[in-house]
Design a protein around this motif. Sequence first.
Motif, PDB file in Angstrom:
ATOM      1  N   SER A   1       0.810  -1.221   0.000  1.00 36.34           N
ATOM      2  CA  SER A   1       0.000   0.000   0.000  1.00 36.34           C
ATOM      3  C   SER A   1       0.842   1.270   0.000  1.00 36.34           C
ATOM      4  N   LYS A   2       2.114   1.179   0.411  1.00 36.81           N
ATOM      5  CA  LYS A   2       2.992   2.354   0.431  1.00 36.81           C
ATOM      6  C   LYS A   2       3.767   2.522  -0.883  1.00 36.81           C
ATOM      7  N   THR A   3       3.620   1.564  -1.796  1.00 36.48           N
ATOM      8  CA  THR A   3       4.335   1.629  -3.076  1.00 36.48           C
ATOM      9  C   THR A   3       3.542   2.479  -4.063  1.00 36.48           C
ATOM     10  N   GLY A   4       4.239   3.350  -4.794  1.00 40.58           N
ATOM     11  CA  GLY A   4       3.574   4.189  -5.795  1.00 40.58           C
ATOM     12  C   GLY A   4       3.008   3.357  -6.932  1.00 40.58           C
ATOM     13  N   GLU A   5       1.797   3.714  -7.409  1.00 38.74           N
ATOM     14  CA  GLU A   5       1.138   2.903  -8.432  1.00 38.74           C
ATOM     15  C   GLU A   5       1.766   3.068  -9.818  1.00 38.74           C
ATOM     16  N   GLU A   6       2.674   4.015  -9.964  1.00 32.60           N
ATOM     17  CA  GLU A   6       3.343   4.171 -11.253  1.00 32.60           C
ATOM     18  C   GLU A   6       4.493   3.173 -11.440  1.00 32.60           C
ATOM     19  N   LEU A   7       4.912   2.531 -10.348  1.00 31.43           N
ATOM     20  CA  LEU A   7       6.027   1.575 -10.423  1.00 31.43           C
ATOM     21  C   LEU A   7       5.527   0.223 -10.913  1.00 31.43           C
ATOM     22  N   ARG A   8       6.268  -0.371 -11.848  1.00 32.79           N
ATOM     23  CA  ARG A   8       5.836  -1.640 -12.433  1.00 32.79           C
ATOM     24  C   ARG A   8       6.564  -2.827 -11.805  1.00 32.79           C
TER      25      ARG A   8
ATOM     26  N   LEU B   1      -3.983  -4.082  -5.995  1.00 30.20           N
ATOM     27  CA  LEU B   1      -3.675  -4.660  -7.314  1.00 30.20           C
ATOM     28  C   LEU B   1      -3.518  -3.523  -8.305  1.00 30.20           C
ATOM     29  N   ASP B   2      -2.474  -3.609  -9.145  1.00 23.88           N
ATOM     30  CA  ASP B   2      -2.140  -2.512 -10.060  1.00 23.88           C
ATOM     31  C   ASP B   2      -1.972  -3.067 -11.473  1.00 23.88           C
ATOM     32  N   ALA B   3      -2.777  -2.553 -12.433  1.00 23.21           N
ATOM     33  CA  ALA B   3      -2.766  -3.058 -13.813  1.00 23.21           C
ATOM     34  C   ALA B   3      -2.079  -2.072 -14.745  1.00 23.21           C
ATOM     35  N   PHE B   4      -1.303  -2.616 -15.718  1.00 24.98           N
ATOM     36  CA  PHE B   4      -0.584  -1.791 -16.695  1.00 24.98           C
ATOM     37  C   PHE B   4      -0.737  -2.376 -18.106  1.00 24.98           C
ATOM     38  N   GLY B   5      -0.753  -1.476 -19.138  1.00 24.68           N
ATOM     39  CA  GLY B   5      -0.605  -1.880 -20.534  1.00 24.68           C
ATOM     40  C   GLY B   5      -1.769  -2.614 -21.145  1.00 24.68           C
ATOM     41  N   PHE B   6      -2.933  -2.585 -20.527  1.00 26.85           N
ATOM     42  CA  PHE B   6      -4.097  -3.226 -21.146  1.00 26.85           C
ATOM     43  C   PHE B   6      -4.742  -2.257 -22.134  1.00 26.85           C
ATOM     44  N   ASP B   7      -5.802  -2.717 -22.803  1.00 25.73           N
ATOM     45  CA  ASP B   7      -6.515  -1.857 -23.747  1.00 25.73           C
ATOM     46  C   ASP B   7      -7.367  -0.845 -22.992  1.00 25.73           C
ATOM     47  N   ALA B   8      -7.606   0.271 -23.643  1.00 26.21           N
ATOM     48  CA  ALA B   8      -8.386   1.338 -23.024  1.00 26.21           C
ATOM     49  C   ALA B   8      -9.805   0.863 -22.726  1.00 26.21           C
ATOM     50  N   GLY B   9     -10.238   1.112 -21.500  1.00 30.00           N
ATOM     51  CA  GLY B   9     -11.627   0.813 -21.129  1.00 30.00           C
ATOM     52  C   GLY B   9     -11.945  -0.650 -20.920  1.00 30.00           C
ATOM     53  N   GLN B  10     -10.958  -1.527 -20.897  1.00 27.44           N
ATOM     54  CA  GLN B  10     -11.255  -2.943 -20.685  1.00 27.44           C
ATOM     55  C   GLN B  10     -11.852  -3.149 -19.291  1.00 27.44           C
ATOM     56  N   LYS B  11     -12.785  -4.082 -19.208  1.00 24.75           N
ATOM     57  CA  LYS B  11     -13.397  -4.429 -17.934  1.00 24.75           C
ATOM     58  C   LYS B  11     -12.712  -5.662 -17.367  1.00 24.75           C
ATOM     59  N   VAL B  12     -12.459  -5.615 -16.054  1.00 30.28           N
ATOM     60  CA  VAL B  12     -11.714  -6.689 -15.380  1.00 30.28           C
ATOM     61  C   VAL B  12     -12.582  -7.302 -14.285  1.00 30.28           C
TER      62      VAL B  12
ATOM     63  N   GLY C   1      -5.203   2.022 -20.258  1.00 30.44           N
ATOM     64  CA  GLY C   1      -5.185   0.606 -19.899  1.00 30.44           C
ATOM     65  C   GLY C   1      -4.606   0.375 -18.504  1.00 30.44           C
ATOM     66  N   HIS C   2      -4.740   1.404 -17.645  1.00 28.91           N
ATOM     67  CA  HIS C   2      -4.175   1.317 -16.286  1.00 28.91           C
ATOM     68  C   HIS C   2      -5.273   1.580 -15.247  1.00 28.91           C
ATOM     69  N   GLU C   3      -5.186   0.910 -14.129  1.00 30.24           N
ATOM     70  CA  GLU C   3      -6.074   1.171 -13.002  1.00 30.24           C
ATOM     71  C   GLU C   3      -5.583   0.356 -11.801  1.00 30.24           C
ATOM     72  N   ARG C   4      -6.028   0.754 -10.617  1.00 26.27           N
ATOM     73  CA  ARG C   4      -5.648   0.046  -9.387  1.00 26.27           C
ATOM     74  C   ARG C   4      -6.872  -0.146  -8.498  1.00 26.27           C
ATOM     75  N   THR C   5      -6.793  -1.140  -7.618  1.00 28.62           N
ATOM     76  CA  THR C   5      -7.881  -1.376  -6.665  1.00 28.62           C
ATOM     77  C   THR C   5      -7.640  -0.535  -5.407  1.00 28.62           C
ATOM     78  N   GLU C   6      -8.603  -0.584  -4.494  1.00 26.09           N
ATOM     79  CA  GLU C   6      -8.422   0.021  -3.183  1.00 26.09           C
ATOM     80  C   GLU C   6      -7.456  -0.845  -2.359  1.00 26.09           C
ATOM     81  N   ASP C   7      -6.885  -0.245  -1.301  1.00 28.86           N
ATOM     82  CA  ASP C   7      -6.034  -1.013  -0.387  1.00 28.86           C
ATOM     83  C   ASP C   7      -6.867  -2.089   0.310  1.00 28.86           C
ATOM     84  N   MET C   8      -6.260  -3.214   0.572  1.00 28.95           N
ATOM     85  CA  MET C   8      -6.938  -4.315   1.253  1.00 28.95           C
ATOM     86  C   MET C   8      -5.938  -5.087   2.098  1.00 28.95           C
ATOM     87  N   THR C   9      -6.440  -5.986   2.926  1.00 30.83           N
ATOM     88  CA  THR C   9      -5.575  -6.817   3.760  1.00 30.83           C
ATOM     89  C   THR C   9      -6.218  -8.184   3.930  1.00 30.83           C
TER      90      THR C   9
END
Length: 248
Positions: free
Chosen positions: A43-50, A61-72, A101-109
């Motif tokens: 949760s302390k890691t920046g979401e721009e880091l791959r 969870l952090d997603a990169f490089g997918f198609d624009a607007g894809q549903k997960v 093609g990028h998005e992240r979830t909320e923090d969780m445990t």
Amino acid sequence: MRRSLISAGTLVAAMATSLLLAPTASASGNPKGDNGTVKIHDSKTGEELRKNEPKVCNFYLDAFGFDAGQKVDWHIEAWAKNDQDKGTTVKSGLLTLDADGHERTEDMTLPNGQYKLFWNFEGENGKAKHKVFKTDCPPAETPGTETPGTETPGTETPGTETPGTETPGAGTPTPTTPGETPGSSESPSPNAPGEQGGTGGDDAKGDSEGNLAETGSSAPVGAMAAVAVALAGAGAFLVMRRRKAQQH
């Protein structure tokens, strides 16, 4: 004949062109599919880091490089070896990726253990993307526990006086008569020689009548003194009488 050959050549060229252009049209009209990636992030890691972090406490969870607007559609399963709950879904959610093609979830445990992420999305070719990771959080301190070295409220500190108990020697000292032992009970004073013990009431009665109360053996001594005086007077009287008789 020559005309027929020209027509046949034109037809072949047209067919070849259509075959060459067909994949391009298909590619431009359909999403690229599973060309992206998903990472486990603390949760302390920046979401721009791959980078992927397979051992976390609080995470997202952090997603990169997918198609624009894809549903997960994602979910996480328990994945510890020899665990009867292995394969049980413990977390799940839906996500729509942004124009990049990028998005992240909320923090969780999750409780400490081993887990596996399954990442399904529109246009995927083949299996879902997945990641195995562990959660390892330090034990939390239980509220209300006593810190070593501190005193429990309500306990008595060694050396202090317990409320309600009397400290030996404390209190207002009672004035003592010279020669009297402090704290000793008062005993009746021994009678002086020749003094008869009596009650305070008798002494008070004698004083109120203006006479000294006779006590002890003072009465016999006074009587003997009176007899002695009387005998001496009688003796003197007889001597004087005898002398007068001799003169006549």
